[in-house]
Design a protein around this motif. Structure first.
Motif, PDB file in Angstrom:
ATOM      1  N   GLY A  14      -3.292 -11.712  -5.070  1.00  0.00           N
ATOM      2  CA  GLY A  14      -4.403 -12.655  -5.115  1.00  0.00           C
ATOM      3  C   GLY A  14      -4.135 -13.945  -4.379  1.00  0.00           C
ATOM      4  N   ARG A  15      -2.914 -14.463  -4.528  1.00  0.00           N
ATOM      5  CA  ARG A  15      -2.644 -15.736  -3.855  1.00  0.00           C
ATOM      6  C   ARG A  15      -2.440 -15.555  -2.349  1.00  0.00           C
ATOM      7  NH1 ARG A  15       2.261 -18.269  -7.151  1.00  0.00           N
ATOM      8  NH2 ARG A  15       0.807 -17.774  -8.852  1.00  0.00           N
ATOM      9  N   VAL A  16      -1.939 -14.384  -1.930  1.00  0.00           N
ATOM     10  CA  VAL A  16      -1.827 -14.133  -0.488  1.00  0.00           C
ATOM     11  C   VAL A  16      -3.219 -14.072   0.140  1.00  0.00           C
ATOM     12  CG1 VAL A  16      -1.238 -12.406   1.254  1.00  0.00           C
ATOM     13  CG2 VAL A  16       0.419 -13.019  -0.499  1.00  0.00           C
ATOM     14  N   LEU A  17      -4.113 -13.272  -0.446  1.00  0.00           N
ATOM     15  CA  LEU A  17      -5.461 -13.193   0.112  1.00  0.00           C
ATOM     16  C   LEU A  17      -6.165 -14.542   0.032  1.00  0.00           C
ATOM     17  CD1 LEU A  17      -6.820  -9.722  -1.091  1.00  0.00           C
ATOM     18  CD2 LEU A  17      -5.831 -10.349   1.113  1.00  0.00           C
ATOM     19  N   GLY A  18      -5.947 -15.275  -1.058  1.00  0.00           N
ATOM     20  CA  GLY A  18      -6.546 -16.601  -1.172  1.00  0.00           C
ATOM     21  C   GLY A  18      -6.102 -17.524  -0.055  1.00  0.00           C
ATOM     22  N   ARG A  19      -4.790 -17.516   0.233  1.00  0.00           N
ATOM     23  CA  ARG A  19      -4.275 -18.361   1.320  1.00  0.00           C
ATOM     24  C   ARG A  19      -4.870 -17.953   2.664  1.00  0.00           C
ATOM     25  NH1 ARG A  19       2.114 -19.034   2.844  1.00  0.00           N
ATOM     26  NH2 ARG A  19       2.105 -20.386   1.008  1.00  0.00           N
ATOM     27  N   PHE A  21      -7.699 -16.243   3.301  1.00  0.00           N
ATOM     28  CA  PHE A  21      -9.138 -16.536   3.354  1.00  0.00           C
ATOM     29  C   PHE A  21      -9.378 -18.024   3.595  1.00  0.00           C
ATOM     30  CE2 PHE A  21     -10.112 -12.645   0.520  1.00  0.00           C
ATOM     31  CZ  PHE A  21     -10.480 -11.882   1.624  1.00  0.00           C
ATOM     32  N   ALA A  22      -8.601 -18.880   2.915  1.00  0.00           N
ATOM     33  CA  ALA A  22      -8.785 -20.328   3.061  1.00  0.00           C
ATOM     34  C   ALA A  22      -8.350 -20.804   4.444  1.00  0.00           C
ATOM     35  CB  ALA A  22      -7.995 -21.063   1.975  1.00  0.00           C
ATOM     36  N   ALA A  23      -7.191 -20.346   4.893  1.00  0.00           N
ATOM     37  CA  ALA A  23      -6.656 -20.813   6.178  1.00  0.00           C
ATOM     38  C   ALA A  23      -7.513 -20.363   7.352  1.00  0.00           C
ATOM     39  CB  ALA A  23      -5.224 -20.323   6.351  1.00  0.00           C
ATOM     40  N   LEU A 163     -11.654 -12.028   9.987  1.00  0.00           N
ATOM     41  CA  LEU A 163     -11.017 -13.318  10.227  1.00  0.00           C
ATOM     42  C   LEU A 163      -9.555 -13.352   9.790  1.00  0.00           C
ATOM     43  CD1 LEU A 163     -13.897 -15.815   9.313  1.00  0.00           C
ATOM     44  CD2 LEU A 163     -12.793 -15.549  11.539  1.00  0.00           C
ATOM     45  N   ILE A 164      -9.179 -12.557   8.797  1.00  0.00           N
ATOM     46  CA  ILE A 164      -7.768 -12.554   8.376  1.00  0.00           C
ATOM     47  C   ILE A 164      -6.977 -11.435   9.058  1.00  0.00           C
ATOM     48  CG2 ILE A 164      -8.323 -13.626   6.160  1.00  0.00           C
ATOM     49  CD1 ILE A 164      -7.861 -10.913   4.821  1.00  0.00           C
ATOM     50  N   GLY A 165      -7.609 -10.746  10.007  1.00  0.00           N
ATOM     51  CA  GLY A 165      -6.897  -9.751  10.800  1.00  0.00           C
ATOM     52  C   GLY A 165      -6.771  -8.392  10.154  1.00  0.00           C
TER      53      GLY A 165
END
Length: 295
Positions: A14-19, A21-23, A163-165
């Motif tokens: 969750g925190r990897v995808l969150g980072r 998506f945000a970046a 967008l996140i590849g």
């Protein structure tokens, strides 16, 4: 403005995808809810965006909600989300909201409570290990993601994943559990088989660090052959040669050394014998889903 995203459950995935998506600007991470305020604050620090919250009732309305909780908590968390907004000041709070989970084993049907309130539901499963979140976040581009859900949800997820590849591949929701078992075979059970190999080397007097060096080139070359030639063509060793006398000797030796490893060898020998009789054929390339077609 990018759509807003609330995150419920922010472990390693969750925190990897969150980072990401945000970046990437795919989403504006808004609220982050975990089992405790401390872990929520830690997740927000890793993501680099968002606000840690303490309960479902404190979540603000968002364009999207990602459920990154464990598999056995998805339906419960979704039901709690639906209940928290049912009598909120925002009438029809989930109507038109994208709600997705990240389980490999469960389909988007687990989000029925949100769908009943008008949410667009889907599941997105990145096919990789999240053992090292920092490393995954750095090298995520090109990661395959198993994707299924209703067409409206997929249309909303398409630009975010691009967008996140991520590389999306469509999966059959009815076969989601079998799909996830495929990943378990390719990852978890591969570790188990290699552990047996390393222990057997050590039983022959080879120190563990050196055992890894012996197994490494053999394992890597075999993987290259499987993905380049196909499993049947990549198969070598006594069963592929029809040398069942050697197989029998190995079986007896393993049974005498370590019975659980002997049972594993016996099961693998049976499956490998079946594989050895199959025709050899190359693996067909996987075609990514065209998410534009789902709009």
């Amino acid at each position: 403005m990018a759509p807003t995203l609330n995150i419920i459950g922010a472990g390693r995935l969750g925190r990897v995808l969150g980072r990401l998506f945000a970046a990437s600007g795919a989403f504006v991470v808004q609220d982050v809810l975990t089992r405790s305020t401390g872990t929520a604050l830690d997740a927000v620090g890793f993501i680099g965006a968002g606000r840690a919250v303490g309960g479902m009732e404190t979540l603000r309305r968002a364009d999207a909600v990602m459920l990154a909780v464990s598999d056995d908590q998805i339906e419960q968390a979704c039901a709690a989300l639906a209940a928290s907004v049912e009598h909120s000041e925002h009438q029809h709070a989930l109507d038109g909201v994208l709600v997705f989970h990240c389980s490999g084993a469960l389909s988007s049907a687990a989000l029925e409570a949100a769908a009943r309130q008008g949410a667009f539901t889907a599941s997105v499963h990145p096919v990789r290990s999240f053992a090292d979140p920092q490393q995954v976040a750095r090298d995520f581009a090109g990661t395959w993601c198993g994707l299924e859900g209703d067409a409206r949800a997929l249309a909303l997820l398409a630009p975010a994943l691009a967008l996140i590849g991520a590389r999306a591949v469509a999966i059959d929701a009815d076969a989601k559990t079998v799909y996830h078992a495929a990943s378990v075979f390719a990852s978890n059970y591969l570790v188990t088989v290699l552990d047996a190999a390393l222990r057997a080397y050590q039983a022959a007097g080879i120190p563990e660090p050196l055992a890894r060096e012996l197994a490494r080139p053999l394992a890597f070359e075999t993987l290259d052959n499987v993905f380049g030639l196909g499993p049947r063509a990549a198969l070598s060793g006594p069963i592929a040669r029809g040398d069942f006398a050697t197989v029998a000797r190995q079986q007896a030796a393993l049974d005498g050394w370590d019975q659980p490893t002997g049972r594993l060898y016996r099961a693998l020998a049976k499956a490998t014998t079946v594989l050895a009789t199959l025709p050899s054929s190359p693996i067909a390339p996987i075609a990514p889903i065209n998410l534009k077609d789902t709009a």
